[in-house]
Design a protein around this motif. Structure first.
Motif, PDB file in Angstrom:
ATOM      1  N   ALA A   1     -14.542  -7.747  10.185  1.00 54.31           N
ATOM      2  CA  ALA A   1     -15.147  -6.488   9.732  1.00 54.31           C
ATOM      3  C   ALA A   1     -14.075  -5.529   9.200  1.00 54.31           C
ATOM      4  CB  ALA A   1     -15.914  -5.837  10.890  1.00 54.31           C
ATOM      5  N   ASP A   2     -12.881  -5.572   9.800  1.00 53.56           N
ATOM      6  CA  ASP A   2     -11.789  -4.689   9.353  1.00 53.56           C
ATOM      7  C   ASP A   2     -11.077  -5.211   8.111  1.00 53.56           C
ATOM      8  OD1 ASP A   2     -12.237  -2.977  11.438  1.00 53.56           O
ATOM      9  OD2 ASP A   2     -10.556  -3.658  12.675  1.00 53.56           O
ATOM     10  N   HIS A   3     -11.249  -6.509   7.823  1.00 51.49           N
ATOM     11  CA  HIS A   3     -10.483  -7.129   6.726  1.00 51.49           C
ATOM     12  C   HIS A   3     -11.395  -7.922   5.790  1.00 51.49           C
ATOM     13  CE1 HIS A   3      -6.456  -6.238   8.395  1.00 51.49           C
ATOM     14  NE2 HIS A   3      -7.050  -6.395   9.566  1.00 51.49           N
ATOM     15  N   PRO A   4     -12.380  -7.252   5.182  1.00 54.04           N
ATOM     16  CA  PRO A   4     -13.297  -8.008   4.312  1.00 54.04           C
ATOM     17  C   PRO A   4     -12.579  -8.682   3.149  1.00 54.04           C
ATOM     18  CG  PRO A   4     -13.602  -5.628   4.064  1.00 54.04           C
ATOM     19  CD  PRO A   4     -12.680  -5.813   5.221  1.00 54.04           C
ATOM     20  N   GLU A   5     -11.417  -8.133   2.794  1.00 53.71           N
ATOM     21  CA  GLU A   5     -10.651  -8.695   1.653  1.00 53.71           C
ATOM     22  C   GLU A   5      -9.769  -9.875   2.059  1.00 53.71           C
ATOM     23  OE1 GLU A   5      -7.717  -6.557   3.941  1.00 53.71           O
ATOM     24  OE2 GLU A   5      -9.831  -6.225   3.607  1.00 53.71           O
ATOM     25  N   GLY A   6      -9.739 -10.176   3.350  1.00 52.49           N
ATOM     26  CA  GLY A   6      -8.927 -11.300   3.843  1.00 52.49           C
ATOM     27  C   GLY A   6      -7.818 -10.838   4.762  1.00 52.49           C
ATOM     28  N   VAL A   7      -7.268 -11.781   5.522  1.00 54.09           N
ATOM     29  CA  VAL A   7      -6.313 -11.424   6.567  1.00 54.09           C
ATOM     30  C   VAL A   7      -5.341 -12.585   6.795  1.00 54.09           C
ATOM     31  CG1 VAL A   7      -7.824 -12.262   8.455  1.00 54.09           C
ATOM     32  CG2 VAL A   7      -6.180 -10.442   8.920  1.00 54.09           C
ATOM     33  N   VAL A   8      -4.132 -12.232   7.239  1.00 59.37           N
ATOM     34  CA  VAL A   8      -3.182 -13.256   7.690  1.00 59.37           C
ATOM     35  C   VAL A   8      -3.124 -13.172   9.212  1.00 59.37           C
ATOM     36  CG1 VAL A   8      -0.796 -14.109   7.621  1.00 59.37           C
ATOM     37  CG2 VAL A   8      -1.766 -12.946   5.616  1.00 59.37           C
ATOM     38  N   VAL A   9      -3.424 -14.259   9.886  1.00 58.95           N
ATOM     39  CA  VAL A   9      -3.314 -14.295  11.348  1.00 58.95           C
ATOM     40  C   VAL A   9      -1.966 -14.920  11.696  1.00 58.95           C
ATOM     41  CG1 VAL A   9      -4.238 -15.285  13.486  1.00 58.95           C
ATOM     42  CG2 VAL A   9      -5.790 -14.372  11.751  1.00 58.95           C
ATOM     43  N   VAL A  10      -1.150 -14.154  12.431  1.00 58.42           N
ATOM     44  CA  VAL A  10       0.157 -14.651  12.865  1.00 58.42           C
ATOM     45  C   VAL A  10       0.098 -14.894  14.371  1.00 58.42           C
ATOM     46  CG1 VAL A  10       2.592 -14.043  13.189  1.00 58.42           C
ATOM     47  CG2 VAL A  10       1.473 -13.563  11.017  1.00 58.42           C
TER      48      VAL A  10
ATOM     49  N   LEU B   1      -5.688 -19.488  21.467  1.00 58.74           N
ATOM     50  CA  LEU B   1      -6.381 -18.335  20.884  1.00 58.74           C
ATOM     51  C   LEU B   1      -6.457 -18.462  19.366  1.00 58.74           C
ATOM     52  CD1 LEU B   1      -7.657 -15.502  21.015  1.00 58.74           C
ATOM     53  CD2 LEU B   1      -5.350 -14.549  20.901  1.00 58.74           C
ATOM     54  N   VAL B   2      -5.329 -18.772  18.718  1.00 59.85           N
ATOM     55  CA  VAL B   2      -5.329 -18.844  17.256  1.00 59.85           C
ATOM     56  C   VAL B   2      -6.299 -19.916  16.770  1.00 59.85           C
ATOM     57  CG1 VAL B   2      -3.944 -19.443  15.230  1.00 59.85           C
ATOM     58  CG2 VAL B   2      -3.013 -17.923  16.970  1.00 59.85           C
ATOM     59  N   ALA B   3      -6.261 -21.071  17.422  1.00 61.70           N
ATOM     60  CA  ALA B   3      -7.126 -22.179  16.990  1.00 61.70           C
ATOM     61  C   ALA B   3      -8.596 -21.765  17.031  1.00 61.70           C
ATOM     62  CB  ALA B   3      -6.888 -23.400  17.871  1.00 61.70           C
ATOM     63  N   ASP B   4      -8.995 -21.073  18.083  1.00 60.89           N
ATOM     64  CA  ASP B   4     -10.398 -20.661  18.196  1.00 60.89           C
ATOM     65  C   ASP B   4     -10.693 -19.406  17.372  1.00 60.89           C
ATOM     66  OD1 ASP B   4     -11.013 -22.784  19.825  1.00 60.89           O
ATOM     67  OD2 ASP B   4     -10.711 -21.668  21.694  1.00 60.89           O
ATOM     68  N   LEU B   5      -9.728 -18.480  17.356  1.00 66.33           N
ATOM     69  CA  LEU B   5      -9.955 -17.204  16.661  1.00 66.33           C
ATOM     70  C   LEU B   5     -10.213 -17.407  15.172  1.00 66.33           C
ATOM     71  CD1 LEU B   5      -9.899 -14.078  17.063  1.00 66.33           C
ATOM     72  CD2 LEU B   5      -7.459 -14.160  16.451  1.00 66.33           C
ATOM     73  N   VAL B   6      -9.369 -18.197  14.514  1.00 61.86           N
ATOM     74  CA  VAL B   6      -9.520 -18.321  13.054  1.00 61.86           C
ATOM     75  C   VAL B   6     -10.853 -18.961  12.676  1.00 61.86           C
ATOM     76  CG1 VAL B   6      -7.041 -18.280  12.573  1.00 61.86           C
ATOM     77  CG2 VAL B   6      -8.181 -20.482  12.921  1.00 61.86           C
ATOM     78  N   ARG B   7     -11.420 -19.748  13.583  1.00 62.51           N
ATOM     79  CA  ARG B   7     -12.739 -20.334  13.292  1.00 62.51           C
ATOM     80  C   ARG B   7     -13.859 -19.332  13.496  1.00 62.51           C
ATOM     81  NH1 ARG B   7     -12.234 -25.876  16.497  1.00 62.51           N
ATOM     82  NH2 ARG B   7     -10.735 -24.663  17.701  1.00 62.51           N
ATOM     83  N   ASN B   8     -13.493 -18.146  13.982  1.00 64.63           N
ATOM     84  CA  ASN B   8     -14.476 -17.076  14.150  1.00 64.63           C
ATOM     85  C   ASN B   8     -14.212 -15.906  13.217  1.00 64.63           C
ATOM     86  OD1 ASN B   8     -16.439 -17.547  16.531  1.00 64.63           O
ATOM     87  ND2 ASN B   8     -14.484 -18.359  17.256  1.00 64.63           N
ATOM     88  N   ILE B   9     -13.399 -16.137  12.185  1.00 62.36           N
ATOM     89  CA  ILE B   9     -13.110 -15.091  11.191  1.00 62.36           C
ATOM     90  C   ILE B   9     -13.690 -15.547   9.849  1.00 62.36           C
ATOM     91  CG2 ILE B   9     -11.293 -13.800   9.989  1.00 62.36           C
ATOM     92  CD1 ILE B   9      -9.523 -14.092  12.427  1.00 62.36           C
ATOM     93  N   PRO B  10     -14.908 -15.065   9.541  1.00 65.24           N
ATOM     94  CA  PRO B  10     -15.590 -15.587   8.355  1.00 65.24           C
ATOM     95  C   PRO B  10     -15.188 -14.889   7.054  1.00 65.24           C
ATOM     96  CG  PRO B  10     -17.042 -14.122   9.564  1.00 65.24           C
ATOM     97  CD  PRO B  10     -15.742 -14.144  10.313  1.00 65.24           C
ATOM     98  N   VAL B  11     -13.883 -14.615   6.884  1.00 61.97           N
ATOM     99  CA  VAL B  11     -13.372 -14.098   5.609  1.00 61.97           C
ATOM    100  C   VAL B  11     -12.142 -14.928   5.258  1.00 61.97           C
ATOM    101  CG1 VAL B  11     -14.209 -11.714   5.964  1.00 61.97           C
ATOM    102  CG2 VAL B  11     -11.906 -12.347   6.743  1.00 61.97           C
ATOM    103  N   ASP B  12     -11.615 -14.708   4.053  1.00 60.47           N
ATOM    104  CA  ASP B  12     -10.414 -15.430   3.631  1.00 60.47           C
ATOM    105  C   ASP B  12      -9.300 -15.226   4.671  1.00 60.47           C
ATOM    106  OD1 ASP B  12      -8.869 -16.859   1.641  1.00 60.47           O
ATOM    107  OD2 ASP B  12      -7.772 -14.983   1.448  1.00 60.47           O
TER     108      ASP B  12
ATOM    109  N   GLY C   1      -2.768  -7.676   4.850  1.00 60.84           N
ATOM    110  CA  GLY C   1      -3.252  -7.211   6.155  1.00 60.84           C
ATOM    111  C   GLY C   1      -3.003  -8.330   7.164  1.00 60.84           C
ATOM    112  N   VAL C   2      -2.254  -8.015   8.230  1.00 58.39           N
ATOM    113  CA  VAL C   2      -1.860  -9.047   9.192  1.00 58.39           C
ATOM    114  C   VAL C   2      -2.416  -8.720  10.572  1.00 58.39           C
ATOM    115  CG1 VAL C   2       0.119 -10.237  10.262  1.00 58.39           C
ATOM    116  CG2 VAL C   2       0.290  -9.442   7.903  1.00 58.39           C
ATOM    117  N   VAL C   3      -2.839  -9.746  11.272  1.00 58.47           N
ATOM    118  CA  VAL C   3      -3.212  -9.589  12.682  1.00 58.47           C
ATOM    119  C   VAL C   3      -2.330 -10.517  13.510  1.00 58.47           C
ATOM    120  CG1 VAL C   3      -5.022  -9.979  14.410  1.00 58.47           C
ATOM    121  CG2 VAL C   3      -5.574  -8.824  12.272  1.00 58.47           C
ATOM    122  N   ILE C   4      -1.655  -9.947  14.494  1.00 61.18           N
ATOM    123  CA  ILE C   4      -0.780 -10.704  15.391  1.00 61.18           C
ATOM    124  C   ILE C   4      -1.637 -11.176  16.563  1.00 61.18           C
ATOM    125  CG2 ILE C   4       1.280 -10.557  16.860  1.00 61.18           C
ATOM    126  CD1 ILE C   4       1.883  -7.879  15.187  1.00 61.18           C
TER     127      ILE C   4
END
Ligand code: IMP
Ligand code: MG
Length: 189
Positions: A30-39, A48-59, A91-94
Motif C-alpha cells: 500500500a505504501d509502495h504502489p510504484e514498486g519496492v526493493v526488499v533488502v 521472513l523475506v521468503a514469505d514476505l515478498v510473496r505477500n507484496i502484490p506490486v513490483d 523505495g527500500v524496505v529492510i
C-alpha cells in the motif's frame, strides 16, 4: 529435533506468523504502489523475506545484506555481504527477524541512504523494545515482545533452530543444558 521437544513458550504459531506476514506485506504494498526493493538481512531474515515478498502484490526486487559484529562486546557492525542491486532513487524496505539494540538496522538505514535510496523503512517480525540502545523508527512491526530470547522462523541459538516453523520464547541456558544432556546420552562425551 521438533518444536514440541524444546522447552519454551510459543510466541506465534505457524498460522499466526502467516497472517502477520500477510498484514506486513499488504502494508508495504500500500505504501509502495510504484514498486519496492526488499533488502533482507542474513541470516535471521531469510524466512521472513521468503514469505514476505510473496505477500507484496506490486513490483518487487529482492536483495540481501550480511553484517558481522566486531569490536568490544561485538558492539559494532561491518558489511560481510553487500547488495547486488543499485538502490539509488528506489523505495527500500529492510526486512529483519528482530530489532534488539537497534544497532543493525541503524547501520543499514545509514548505508542505504548513503547509497541514495529514496526511502529506507524497516519491516521487522519482532520488536524487542526494552533492549533498544539506539532509537529507530520501525514502520512495519509484526509483534512487540519483552526481553525473552526467541528462536525459530530464521532466528537461531548458536546457529540452530532457524528451521522451526514457529516462534518460541526460550531461555538460552535451558537450551544449552538440554543440548549437553543430549550429547551425554548419545555417549559423545
Ligand atoms: P541488534 O543490532 O541488537 O538490533 O540485533 C539484531 C540481530 O541480533 C538480529 O537480526 C538477530 O540476528 C540477533 N538477535 C537479537 N535477538 C535475538 C533473539 O532473541 N534470537 C535470535 N537472534 C537474535
Ligand atoms: Mg544469531
Amino acid at each position: 529435533m521438533s518444536a514440541s521437544s524444546i522447552e519454551g513458550r510459543t510466541l506465534l504459531r505457524r498460522e499466526e506468523i502467516a497472517s502477520t506476514v500477510e498484514r506486513l506485506g499488504a502494508a508495504i504494498a500500500a505504501d509502495h504502489p510504484e514498486g519496492v526493493v526488499v533488502v533482507g538481512l542474513l541470516k535471521g531474515g531469510v524466512c521472513l523475506v521468503a514469505d514476505l515478498v510473496r505477500n507484496i502484490p506490486v513490483d518487487c526486487s529482492v536483495d540481501f545484506l550480511a553484517l558481522m559484529p566486531y569490536g568490544a562486546g561485538r558492539s559494532r557492525v561491518a558489511l560481510a555481504k553487500d547488495l547486488d542491486i543499485d538502490v539509488a532513487g528506489r523505495g527500500v524496505v529492510i526486512a529483519v527477524d528482530i530489532v534488539d539494540s537497534g544497532l543493525t538496522v541503524s547501520y543499514v538505514r545509514r548505508l542505504l541512504s548513503e547509497r541514495g535510496a529514496r526511502s529506507a523503512d524497516v519491516c521487522t517480525l519482532l520488536d524487542r523494545r526494552p533492549s533498544r540502545l539506539l532509537p529507530v523508527d520501525l514502520r512495519y512491526v509484526g509483534l512487540a515482545i519483552g526481553t525473552e530470547y526467541v528462536i525459530g522462523y530464521g532466528l537461531d541459538f548458536e546457529e540452530r533452530y532457524r528451521n522451526l516453523p514457529l516462534l518460541l520464547a526460550t531461555d538460552p541456558e535451558t537450551l544449552r543444558r538440554a543440548e549437553s544432556a543430549n550429547v551425554d546420552s548419545r555417549g559423545e562425551r
